[in-house]
Design an enzyme around this catalytic site. Sequence first.
Site, PDB file in Angstrom:
ATOM      1  N   ASP A  84       0.847  -1.193   0.000  1.00 25.10           N
ATOM      2  CA  ASP A  84       0.000   0.000   0.000  1.00 25.10           C
ATOM      3  C   ASP A  84       0.882   1.242   0.000  1.00 25.10           C
ATOM      4  OD1 ASP A  84      -2.098   1.739   0.167  1.00 25.10           O
ATOM      5  OD2 ASP A  84      -2.702   1.193   2.197  1.00 25.10           O
TER       6      ASP A  84
ATOM      7  N   GLU B  95      -2.239   2.723  -8.266  1.00 29.80           N
ATOM      8  CA  GLU B  95      -2.859   3.753  -9.102  1.00 29.80           C
ATOM      9  C   GLU B  95      -4.340   3.443  -9.302  1.00 29.80           C
ATOM     10  OE1 GLU B  95      -1.468   6.409 -12.824  1.00 29.80           O
ATOM     11  OE2 GLU B  95      -1.209   4.266 -13.075  1.00 29.80           O
TER      12      GLU B  95
END
Length: 510
Positions: free
Chosen positions: A463, A472
């Site tokens: 993360d 993204e």
Amino acid sequence: MALLVFKSEATSSTVDNHSIPITIGWFRLKSKIRAFQTSWHLDPVNPVIYVTFPSLTRAQESSKNYALSPPDISGIPQQQSYNTYPNPEYARLVAYSLYFYEAQRTLNDGQDVDLDLSGVKWSQGYQLANQTQYLMDMIKWGTDWLIKASSNTNSTDDQYLYVMVGNLDIDHNYWGPDTNFPTRRPSSKVNASAHGTDVAGEVAAAFAASSILFRSNNSTYADTLLTYAKNLYSFAETTPFRLYQNSAPLVRDGYSSSNYSDELIWGALWLYRATNDATYLNKAVNYFGSNSFTSKKVFNWDEKTGGCYVLFAKLFQQSGQDTTRWKLLAERYLDSIIKTSGGDCTFTDGGLFWCDGDSDEASLSVSFGAAFLCLVYAPIATSDTKTRAYINFALTQIDYALGKNPLNTPYVIGVHPNSPHNPHHAGAHGGTNANNLNDPPETQHILYGGVVGGPDKNDGFSDSRSDYAHTEVAMDYNAAFQGLMAYQMINSRTDPYYVSVPPGRPSRKT
């Protein structure tokens, strides 16, 4: 094929489960590059009988709800869910995904050319979630953008279509909100002297599909969309055929198209669905027979072949023609996905459908595209066994994305303590330092409903904001997800998997 994708499906359905499928699409915003994309899918059977099965997702045993409380935002459902129907948690996922699209709108694109370029299947699911009007508003915002991007003339010599706003070299050196972009972003287009067969066919499909959606409540707007669709498709058929990146080189490094044959077929099929003019169906059949291309097991912004198989089968069945050829192709394609055991495509140990190359970045987009096609086709499969197999596959992919995976992580932002906290998204981050994406370290704004790229081939996930391949967000990532959540809104009798998952990710051996 071309750069466009969005798959959100909605159907208008009655209590006896007859439905009229509609598809709409969006243009894609990926990080800082606004390459508009439309990829649109519509279920063309009218009516279709949807075989409803009890949800095959896990029946949670615990009454504890670990989902995050929703924000106090107008239109976001506030009720808690305990395996109730209609399910408030799936309703929230439908609303969150639409809310995510709203967050991607831009303000100033197109100024360099004096244009404003800022840019459904399972409709009963949107009705149950009380999101129908929001859906219509969001779709119209996208089609209005596409209208501005096109000249809409029946003279192919005068036609143009803007296909991207941005420059990778410039955009990747800026991190911050669109409103503070230091320079005007260049707008790229195709026209008669710099053709783009693929992108023109794709946008024609988008306009045609959207015209069906608006036909019943805004016929004037539907007529406008259909006019744009016809003119752009005529432009797409201009020879010699040409990939659009050869005419608009700024898109080459970001959104190169691999073929144009599928978009010629895709556009013709949607125009046939919107007009019932057999000329367009004949064009699709002829282009299919005269072009050789290898179908990948991926349905996304670039690759439409699998979608063409499914749409051919549905349209031929709708018109009462022999479907043998098209169902054979569709089922051969879908069976190769759900039974895959090697080669470029396989399953991760945790059960995620994975295709080398395409899944390396945005693995969930590949999974969602496959699940979406399986659910669209399942009602007309040649046997009950195949119908169940396609539905089972799709539900396993949905469960995986919503937390039934080795990391107990739902890959949707803002729904659970284990959700990703650091998407690669400048607006959500709130920082302005392109040289240090951890300045500030904490994400300042929750990007509710955004689906991140997803895990790697080993079911691992970091993360990290700088790990763009996996964190993204992009509009095409949410495309098929949007439709899948509408499907679950109709069919699921249990909460999304993450509702019963306690906070905390299990440790994994490295």
